[in-house]
Design a protein around this motif. Structure first.
Motif, mmCIF file in Angstrom:
data_model
loop_
_atom_site.group_PDB
_atom_site.id
_atom_site.type_symbol
_atom_site.label_atom_id
_atom_site.label_comp_id
_atom_site.label_asym_id
_atom_site.label_seq_id
_atom_site.Cartn_x
_atom_site.Cartn_y
_atom_site.Cartn_z
ATOM 1 N N ALA A 136 0.033 4.651 -7.173
ATOM 2 C CA ALA A 136 1.366 5.330 -6.271
ATOM 3 C C ALA A 136 0.815 6.106 -4.849
ATOM 4 N N GLY A 137 -0.006 7.339 -6.146
ATOM 5 C CA GLY A 137 -1.281 8.175 -5.150
ATOM 6 C C GLY A 137 -2.065 8.689 -5.605
ATOM 7 N N VAL A 138 -3.379 8.879 -4.692
ATOM 8 C CA VAL A 138 -4.507 9.072 -5.175
ATOM 9 C C VAL A 138 -4.661 9.931 -4.539
ATOM 10 N N VAL A 139 -5.209 11.143 -4.001
ATOM 11 C CA VAL A 139 -6.234 12.382 -3.588
ATOM 12 C C VAL A 139 -7.665 12.447 -3.906
ATOM 13 N N LEU A 140 -8.502 12.648 -3.358
ATOM 14 C CA LEU A 140 -9.925 13.032 -2.871
ATOM 15 C C LEU A 140 -10.296 14.741 -3.698
ATOM 16 N N CYS A 141 -10.904 15.023 -5.003
ATOM 17 C CA CYS A 141 -11.079 16.016 -4.908
ATOM 18 C C CYS A 141 -12.281 16.414 -4.014
ATOM 19 N N PRO A 142 -12.589 18.076 -4.054
ATOM 20 C CA PRO A 142 -13.160 18.749 -3.229
ATOM 21 C C PRO A 142 -14.908 18.406 -3.277
ATOM 22 N N PRO A 178 0.950 -1.330 -0.547
ATOM 23 C CA PRO A 178 0.386 -0.325 -0.159
ATOM 24 C C PRO A 178 0.699 1.229 -0.309
ATOM 25 N N ALA A 179 0.308 2.364 -1.202
ATOM 26 C CA ALA A 179 1.093 3.604 -1.122
ATOM 27 C C ALA A 179 0.200 5.077 -0.516
ATOM 28 N N GLN A 180 0.051 5.735 -1.090
ATOM 29 C CA GLN A 180 -0.749 6.966 -0.186
ATOM 30 C C GLN A 180 -1.980 6.222 -0.079
ATOM 31 N N ILE A 181 -2.774 6.921 0.888
ATOM 32 C CA ILE A 181 -4.420 6.259 1.156
ATOM 33 C C ILE A 181 -5.333 8.306 1.643
ATOM 34 N N ALA A 182 -6.121 8.106 0.890
ATOM 35 C CA ALA A 182 -6.989 9.441 0.991
ATOM 36 C C ALA A 182 -8.318 9.219 1.791
ATOM 37 N N ILE A 183 -8.550 9.490 2.774
ATOM 38 C CA ILE A 183 -9.818 9.485 3.920
ATOM 39 C C ILE A 183 -11.307 10.836 3.540
ATOM 40 N N SER A 184 -12.230 9.769 4.000
ATOM 41 C CA SER A 184 -13.204 10.579 3.450
ATOM 42 C C SER A 184 -13.469 11.975 4.515
ATOM 43 N N ALA A 185 -14.275 12.861 3.862
ATOM 44 C CA ALA A 185 -15.211 13.924 4.564
ATOM 45 C C ALA A 185 -15.180 13.354 6.212
ATOM 46 N N SER A 186 -15.921 12.012 6.174
ATOM 47 C CA SER A 186 -16.988 11.813 6.858
ATOM 48 C C SER A 186 -15.823 10.938 8.456
ATOM 49 N N GLY A 187 -14.519 10.878 7.204
ATOM 50 C CA GLY A 187 -14.063 9.596 8.397
ATOM 51 C C GLY A 187 -14.186 7.850 8.171
ATOM 52 N N LEU A 217 -7.821 11.812 -7.921
ATOM 53 C CA LEU A 217 -7.130 11.462 -8.373
ATOM 54 C C LEU A 217 -6.400 10.978 -8.172
ATOM 55 N N ALA A 218 -5.743 10.091 -9.595
ATOM 56 C CA ALA A 218 -5.071 8.855 -9.163
ATOM 57 C C ALA A 218 -3.062 8.876 -9.924
ATOM 58 N N HIS A 219 -2.220 8.671 -9.666
ATOM 59 C CA HIS A 219 -1.134 9.343 -9.531
ATOM 60 C C HIS A 219 -0.414 7.748 -9.995
ATOM 61 N N CYS A 220 0.049 8.326 -11.967
ATOM 62 C CA CYS A 220 0.363 6.205 -12.609
ATOM 63 C C CYS A 220 2.374 6.784 -12.081
ATOM 64 N N PRO A 228 -0.074 0.044 -6.570
ATOM 65 C CA PRO A 228 1.088 -0.138 -7.136
ATOM 66 C C PRO A 228 1.751 -1.487 -7.618
ATOM 67 N N THR A 229 1.642 -2.671 -6.701
ATOM 68 C CA THR A 229 1.897 -3.884 -7.445
ATOM 69 C C THR A 229 1.013 -4.945 -7.595
ATOM 70 N N ALA A 230 -0.185 -3.702 -7.277
ATOM 71 C CA ALA A 230 -1.453 -5.038 -8.078
ATOM 72 C C ALA A 230 -1.882 -4.049 -9.456
ATOM 73 N N ALA A 231 -2.119 -2.738 -9.138
ATOM 74 C CA ALA A 231 -1.807 -1.564 -10.517
ATOM 75 C C ALA A 231 -3.194 -1.716 -9.730
ATOM 76 N N ARG A 232 -3.660 -1.367 -9.317
ATOM 77 C CA ARG A 232 -5.413 -0.915 -8.361
ATOM 78 C C ARG A 232 -5.483 0.101 -7.001
ATOM 79 N N VAL A 233 -6.804 0.866 -6.851
ATOM 80 C CA VAL A 233 -6.814 1.989 -5.658
ATOM 81 C C VAL A 233 -8.352 0.832 -5.116
ATOM 82 N N THR A 234 -8.384 0.977 -3.994
ATOM 83 C CA THR A 234 -9.103 0.861 -3.509
ATOM 84 C C THR A 234 -9.556 1.218 -2.698
#
Length: 316
Positions: free
Chosen positions: A135-141, A92-101, A147-150, A109-115
């Motif tokens: 390896a990167g993911v972030v939630l937009c407002p 696992p690499a970058q994590i993005a947490i929702s506003a509600s938590g 958005l995911a960074h490959c 990265p090694t699975a080519a997947r965002v879960t």
């Protein structure tokens, strides 16, 4: 389809894929011990922690332990590890947490997947596959998109013209709206106003500022070995982890880079392979993943005049 984080998802993954194990870590009996800020100076997280994310209400954080293929959850009022999420994520690499938590997105990265993970039950709600070396993911407002960074060299193999994907969390669709952005890095950070994002370009020793209005690179900052990145809530600076012993600061107003902005953590110790970094919503503190030290450090980023005054614990 129901919006993500509302208790359902657009398309659930198969029952076999949903078997993420949640290990609840028992707490000591007796009165809960609250540590005053910045008393939570270092958290132990074995397994080469590479990224850290702080919940919007600052009550907990999530840490990606790459070598152990799991994510740890810590209570920020006590510093205790309260849960470990295992299964369904690889390195696992970058994590993005929702506003509600209650939910989060995790890069594998090694699975080519965002879960998409339900933090209450540990169930995988949906997945976005085919994202090479993501390896990167972030939630937009608004949390309708992410958005995911490959990593670009892998993206080229599949004839994808760029490295940043947009994930539609309701329709579960992937698009590539930034054809002018070619970066080979890891983490992403989006401004809370939604006007720009920062992405690390490790291979080319820089951090790029990208306009979300027209999808072009509007500023570049020279940064060697940039990995983790986080934008301050005031939008005037960002912190960058560069796998070294200090945290770098980018002045976004003056386009200046301070390579040794934070040479030591709140415990007055040097960082050990500073990789991921996350700034709290309040802007009072930041957390740093020490990839060589199997730990997470705290940085006191309050104004100098406030650091000597007592303050409540994070999340209070």
């Amino acid at each position: 389809p129901r919006a993500w984080g509302s208790g359902g998802c657009a398309r659930c993954v198969s029952q076999q894929q949903q078997q993420t194990t949640v290990h609840r870590v028992s707490r000591a009996c007796g009165r809960r011990r609250t540590m005053p800020f910045p008393g939570i100076t270092r958290l132990s997280s074995p397994g080469r922690p590479v990224e850290v994310a702080i919940s919007p209400d600052e009550t907990f954080c999530l840490v990606s332990n790459s070598d152990r293929h799991n994510v740890s959850r810590f209570d920020l009022a006590t510093g205790e590890k309260v849960a470990v999420y295992e299964g369904g994520v690889r390195n696992p690499a970058q994590i993005a947490i929702s506003a509600s938590g209650t939910c989060c997105l995790i890069c594998s990265p090694t699975a080519a997947r965002v879960t998409m993970l339900n933090l209450r039950t540990g169930a995988m709600m949906q997945q976005f596959d085919g994202l090479d070396s993501v390896a990167g993911v972030v939630l937009c407002p608004g949390e309708k998109f992410a958005l995911a960074h490959c990593v670009e060299p892998m993206a080229r193999i599949r004839n994808i013209p760029n490295a940043i994907a947009r994930l539609d969390l309701s329709l579960r669709k992937v698009s590539w709206p930034f054809p002018a952005v070619h970066t080979s890095g890891r983490s992403l950070a989006v401004s809370k106003c939604g006007s720009f994002l920062l992405c690390t370009d490790t291979a080319n020793s820089k951090v790029c500022k990208v306009s979300l209005q027209n999808g072009t690179v509007v500023e570049e900052y020279v940064v060697r070995l940039a990995h983790g990145i986080s934008i301050a809530p005031t939008l005037d600076y960002a912190l960058v982890g560069c796998t070294g012993t200090s945290i770098l600061r980018i002045d976004l107003d003056r386009a200046r880079v301070d390579a040794d902005a934070f040479a030591r953590d709140a415990e007055d110790k040097p960082f050990e392979g500073a990789y991921g970094v996350a700034i709290a919503t309040s802007g009072r503190f930041a957390l740093v993943a020490n990839s060589f030290g199997d730990s997470v450090s705290l940085i006191d980023i309050r104004p100098p005049e406030e650091r000597g005054a007592p303050a409540s614990a994070p999340g209070k």
